[in-house]
Design a protein around this motif. Structure first.
Motif, PDB file in Angstrom:
ATOM      1  N   ALA A 142       1.646  10.969   5.724  1.00 54.19           N
ATOM      2  CA  ALA A 142       1.920   9.643   5.162  1.00 54.19           C
ATOM      3  C   ALA A 142       3.413   9.334   5.305  1.00 54.19           C
ATOM      4  O   ALA A 142       4.251  10.198   5.082  1.00 54.19           O
ATOM      5  CB  ALA A 142       1.505   9.600   3.699  1.00 54.19           C
ATOM      6  N   PRO A 143       3.763   8.103   5.673  1.00 53.51           N
ATOM      7  CA  PRO A 143       5.177   7.744   5.808  1.00 53.51           C
ATOM      8  C   PRO A 143       5.830   7.549   4.445  1.00 53.51           C
ATOM      9  O   PRO A 143       5.325   6.815   3.602  1.00 53.51           O
ATOM     10  CB  PRO A 143       5.134   6.437   6.606  1.00 53.51           C
ATOM     11  CG  PRO A 143       3.772   5.869   6.361  1.00 53.51           C
ATOM     12  CD  PRO A 143       2.851   7.029   6.103  1.00 53.51           C
TER      13      PRO A 143
ATOM     14  N   TRP B  28      -2.291  10.781  -1.772  1.00 53.97           N
ATOM     15  CA  TRP B  28      -2.243  10.568  -0.330  1.00 53.97           C
ATOM     16  C   TRP B  28      -1.659  11.807   0.342  1.00 53.97           C
ATOM     17  O   TRP B  28      -0.760  12.455  -0.155  1.00 53.97           O
ATOM     18  CB  TRP B  28      -1.407   9.338   0.020  1.00 53.97           C
ATOM     19  CG  TRP B  28      -0.040   9.357  -0.611  1.00 53.97           C
ATOM     20  CD1 TRP B  28       1.102   9.914  -0.110  1.00 53.97           C
ATOM     21  CD2 TRP B  28       0.307   8.812  -1.896  1.00 53.97           C
ATOM     22  NE1 TRP B  28       2.133   9.754  -0.994  1.00 53.97           N
ATOM     23  CE2 TRP B  28       1.681   9.073  -2.097  1.00 53.97           C
ATOM     24  CE3 TRP B  28      -0.408   8.121  -2.889  1.00 53.97           C
ATOM     25  CZ2 TRP B  28       2.352   8.683  -3.250  1.00 53.97           C
ATOM     26  CZ3 TRP B  28       0.260   7.731  -4.039  1.00 53.97           C
ATOM     27  CH2 TRP B  28       1.630   8.009  -4.203  1.00 53.97           C
TER      28      TRP B  28
ATOM     29  N   ARG C 234      -5.964  -2.005   0.862  1.00 55.79           N
ATOM     30  CA  ARG C 234      -6.006  -2.995  -0.221  1.00 55.79           C
ATOM     31  C   ARG C 234      -7.445  -3.401  -0.513  1.00 55.79           C
ATOM     32  O   ARG C 234      -7.848  -3.469  -1.688  1.00 55.79           O
ATOM     33  CB  ARG C 234      -5.183  -4.220   0.165  1.00 55.79           C
ATOM     34  CG  ARG C 234      -5.206  -5.334  -0.872  1.00 55.79           C
ATOM     35  CD  ARG C 234      -4.394  -6.521  -0.413  1.00 55.79           C
ATOM     36  NE  ARG C 234      -4.865  -7.030   0.863  1.00 55.79           N
ATOM     37  CZ  ARG C 234      -5.911  -7.845   1.007  1.00 55.79           C
ATOM     38  NH1 ARG C 234      -6.615  -8.218  -0.060  1.00 55.79           N
ATOM     39  NH2 ARG C 234      -6.265  -8.278   2.198  1.00 55.79           N
TER      40      ARG C 234
ATOM     41  N   GLU D 190       8.350   5.927   3.667  1.00 61.60           N
ATOM     42  CA  GLU D 190       8.774   4.544   3.434  1.00 61.60           C
ATOM     43  C   GLU D 190       7.644   3.650   2.922  1.00 61.60           C
ATOM     44  O   GLU D 190       7.884   2.521   2.467  1.00 61.60           O
ATOM     45  CB  GLU D 190       9.373   3.932   4.702  1.00 61.60           C
ATOM     46  CG  GLU D 190       8.429   3.834   5.891  1.00 61.60           C
ATOM     47  CD  GLU D 190       8.430   5.091   6.761  1.00 61.60           C
ATOM     48  OE1 GLU D 190       7.980   4.988   7.909  1.00 61.60           O
ATOM     49  OE2 GLU D 190       8.898   6.154   6.293  1.00 61.60           O
ATOM     50  N   LYS D 191       6.414   4.153   2.944  1.00 61.76           N
ATOM     51  CA  LYS D 191       5.270   3.395   2.425  1.00 61.76           C
ATOM     52  C   LYS D 191       4.866   3.858   1.018  1.00 61.76           C
ATOM     53  O   LYS D 191       3.782   3.527   0.544  1.00 61.76           O
ATOM     54  CB  LYS D 191       4.068   3.557   3.363  1.00 61.76           C
ATOM     55  CG  LYS D 191       4.280   2.987   4.765  1.00 61.76           C
ATOM     56  CD  LYS D 191       4.276   1.467   4.761  1.00 61.76           C
ATOM     57  CE  LYS D 191       4.316   0.919   6.178  1.00 61.76           C
ATOM     58  NZ  LYS D 191       4.296  -0.559   6.200  1.00 61.76           N
ATOM     59  N   THR D 192       5.749   4.596   0.351  1.00 62.29           N
ATOM     60  CA  THR D 192       5.412   5.152  -0.959  1.00 62.29           C
ATOM     61  C   THR D 192       4.979   4.078  -1.945  1.00 62.29           C
ATOM     62  O   THR D 192       3.964   4.220  -2.642  1.00 62.29           O
ATOM     63  CB  THR D 192       6.609   5.936  -1.528  1.00 62.29           C
ATOM     64  OG1 THR D 192       6.937   6.998  -0.642  1.00 62.29           O
ATOM     65  CG2 THR D 192       6.276   6.505  -2.901  1.00 62.29           C
ATOM     66  N   ASP D 193       5.737   3.002  -2.048  1.00 57.38           N
ATOM     67  CA  ASP D 193       5.409   1.953  -3.020  1.00 57.38           C
ATOM     68  C   ASP D 193       4.031   1.354  -2.755  1.00 57.38           C
ATOM     69  O   ASP D 193       3.264   1.091  -3.694  1.00 57.38           O
ATOM     70  CB  ASP D 193       6.468   0.843  -2.996  1.00 57.38           C
ATOM     71  CG  ASP D 193       7.788   1.293  -3.605  1.00 57.38           C
ATOM     72  OD1 ASP D 193       7.784   2.298  -4.340  1.00 57.38           O
ATOM     73  OD2 ASP D 193       8.819   0.657  -3.326  1.00 57.38           O
ATOM     74  N   GLU D 194       3.702   1.154  -1.489  1.00 51.97           N
ATOM     75  CA  GLU D 194       2.405   0.582  -1.143  1.00 51.97           C
ATOM     76  C   GLU D 194       1.272   1.547  -1.504  1.00 51.97           C
ATOM     77  O   GLU D 194       0.239   1.130  -2.043  1.00 51.97           O
ATOM     78  CB  GLU D 194       2.364   0.263   0.352  1.00 51.97           C
ATOM     79  CG  GLU D 194       1.065  -0.374   0.814  1.00 51.97           C
ATOM     80  CD  GLU D 194       1.087  -0.722   2.288  1.00 51.97           C
ATOM     81  OE1 GLU D 194       0.025  -1.074   2.819  1.00 51.97           O
ATOM     82  OE2 GLU D 194       2.165  -0.641   2.914  1.00 51.97           O
ATOM     83  N   MET D 195       1.469   2.835  -1.230  1.00 48.61           N
ATOM     84  CA  MET D 195       0.420   3.805  -1.541  1.00 48.61           C
ATOM     85  C   MET D 195       0.253   3.968  -3.050  1.00 48.61           C
ATOM     86  O   MET D 195      -0.864   4.120  -3.538  1.00 48.61           O
ATOM     87  CB  MET D 195       0.727   5.133  -0.852  1.00 48.61           C
ATOM     88  CG  MET D 195       0.518   5.037   0.665  1.00 48.61           C
ATOM     89  SD  MET D 195       0.766   6.586   1.562  1.00 48.61           S
ATOM     90  CE  MET D 195       2.540   6.739   1.474  1.00 48.61           C
TER      91      MET D 195
ATOM     92  N   LYS E 165       0.611   1.636  -5.144  1.00 46.01           N
ATOM     93  CA  LYS E 165      -0.042   0.419  -5.621  1.00 46.01           C
ATOM     94  C   LYS E 165      -1.554   0.495  -5.488  1.00 46.01           C
ATOM     95  O   LYS E 165      -2.300   0.005  -6.349  1.00 46.01           O
ATOM     96  CB  LYS E 165       0.489  -0.792  -4.852  1.00 46.01           C
ATOM     97  CG  LYS E 165      -0.052  -2.133  -5.313  1.00 46.01           C
ATOM     98  CD  LYS E 165       0.608  -3.264  -4.545  1.00 46.01           C
ATOM     99  CE  LYS E 165       0.081  -4.629  -5.008  1.00 46.01           C
ATOM    100  NZ  LYS E 165       0.729  -5.744  -4.263  1.00 46.01           N
ATOM    101  N   TYR E 166      -2.032   1.161  -4.425  1.00 52.21           N
ATOM    102  CA  TYR E 166      -3.464   1.109  -4.118  1.00 52.21           C
ATOM    103  C   TYR E 166      -4.201   2.439  -4.288  1.00 52.21           C
ATOM    104  O   TYR E 166      -5.434   2.437  -4.346  1.00 52.21           O
ATOM    105  CB  TYR E 166      -3.665   0.609  -2.690  1.00 52.21           C
ATOM    106  CG  TYR E 166      -3.183  -0.802  -2.465  1.00 52.21           C
ATOM    107  CD1 TYR E 166      -3.757  -1.862  -3.168  1.00 52.21           C
ATOM    108  CD2 TYR E 166      -2.155  -1.076  -1.573  1.00 52.21           C
ATOM    109  CE1 TYR E 166      -3.315  -3.166  -2.978  1.00 52.21           C
ATOM    110  CE2 TYR E 166      -1.710  -2.376  -1.374  1.00 52.21           C
ATOM    111  CZ  TYR E 166      -2.294  -3.414  -2.085  1.00 52.21           C
ATOM    112  OH  TYR E 166      -1.858  -4.701  -1.900  1.00 52.21           O
TER     113      TYR E 166
END
Length: 238
Positions: A26-27, A41, A4, A29-34, A36-37
């Motif tokens: 990359a996990p 990945w 971030r 389950e972290k797709t939305d976070e990645m 966003k920023y």
């Protein structure tokens, strides 16, 4: 928090900068976070010029088939799962793994790499030394019909995925047919035969264009191809 902060710092430069994350696998389950920023990945550990590896680092081309399956359909404009660099041509003068060398992938395997990355679709980043690229390597990297699959397609998804046979479909941005990629993951020659219906296609007959050879084939009422070990084809269907 680090991602971030880095993303915020890049935004403050006042000019567009691509943020490419390399966290290893990359996990999902972290797709939305990645999204966003970051703009891209990595979805795996390093992919190098071998077909299979029994250790996490490095991974081989054949190991990437399972990784892209996990990320199928999760690409968005501006936010791309990255299947890693292209270990093609001369890997030197200081490759990130091993001694300087020509890529050890066979020609069939190199086409398979470019075909899988394009139909997935992945960012395409060259890992070899371009000034020493031979004509074959240049032909892999500059085929406009293959690059169009990577750059101008949507709905990219697998329709067949076994331990030996893999088939992916996508739709060109021109909406005038389909892209079809077929792969032999196995160690011996493979005959593939599917009706168009088995591949989720409606029409009973398609004209096939071989995008690697850049030539039209005869129209066909089914998909039939003979693939050597680790080989592939990339067609446009109309």
């Amino acid at each position: 928090d680090e991602i971030r902060m880095l993303s915020a710092a890049l935004a403050k430069t006042g000019r567009p900068v691509v943020l490419s994350l390399s966290p290893g696998p990359a996990p999902v389950e972290k797709t939305d976070e990645m999204r966003k920023y970051a703009q891209m990945w990595r979805i795996s550990d390093d992919i190098w010029d071998l077909w299979h590896s029994d250790v996490p680092y490095p991974q081989g081309l054949g190991d990437q088939f399972q990784n892209v399956l996990k990320w199928a359909g999760l690409s968005q404009p501006g936010h791309w799962p990255d299947a890693d660099m292209l270990p093609l041509g001369y890997l030197g003068p200081a490759p990130g793994w091993g001694q300087p060398r020509q890529s050890r992938l066979s020609h069939d395997e190199q086409r398979t790499l470019m075909t899988l990355w394009s139909i997935f679709p992945s960012p395409l980043m060259i890992g070899g030394e371009l000034p020493r690229a031979d004509a074959w390597t240049v032909s892999l990297l500059t085929n406009p019909e293959v690059l169009a699959v990577d750059q101008h397609s949507s709905g990219n998804h697998p329709v067949i995925a076994t331990t030996t046979a893999v088939v992916w479909l996508a739709e060109p941005s021109s909406h005038d047919g389909y892209y079809l990629a077929a792969f032999n993951r196995g160690e011996s020659t493979l005959d593939l035969h599917y009706s168009w219906k088995e591949l989720g296609l409606k029409d009973s007959e398609y004209v096939q264009r071989d995008l690697w050879e850049r030539k039209d084939l005869s129209s066909a009422k089914s998909f039939d191809v003979n693939l050597p070990a680790h080989a592939s084809v990339l067609y446009k269907l109309k």
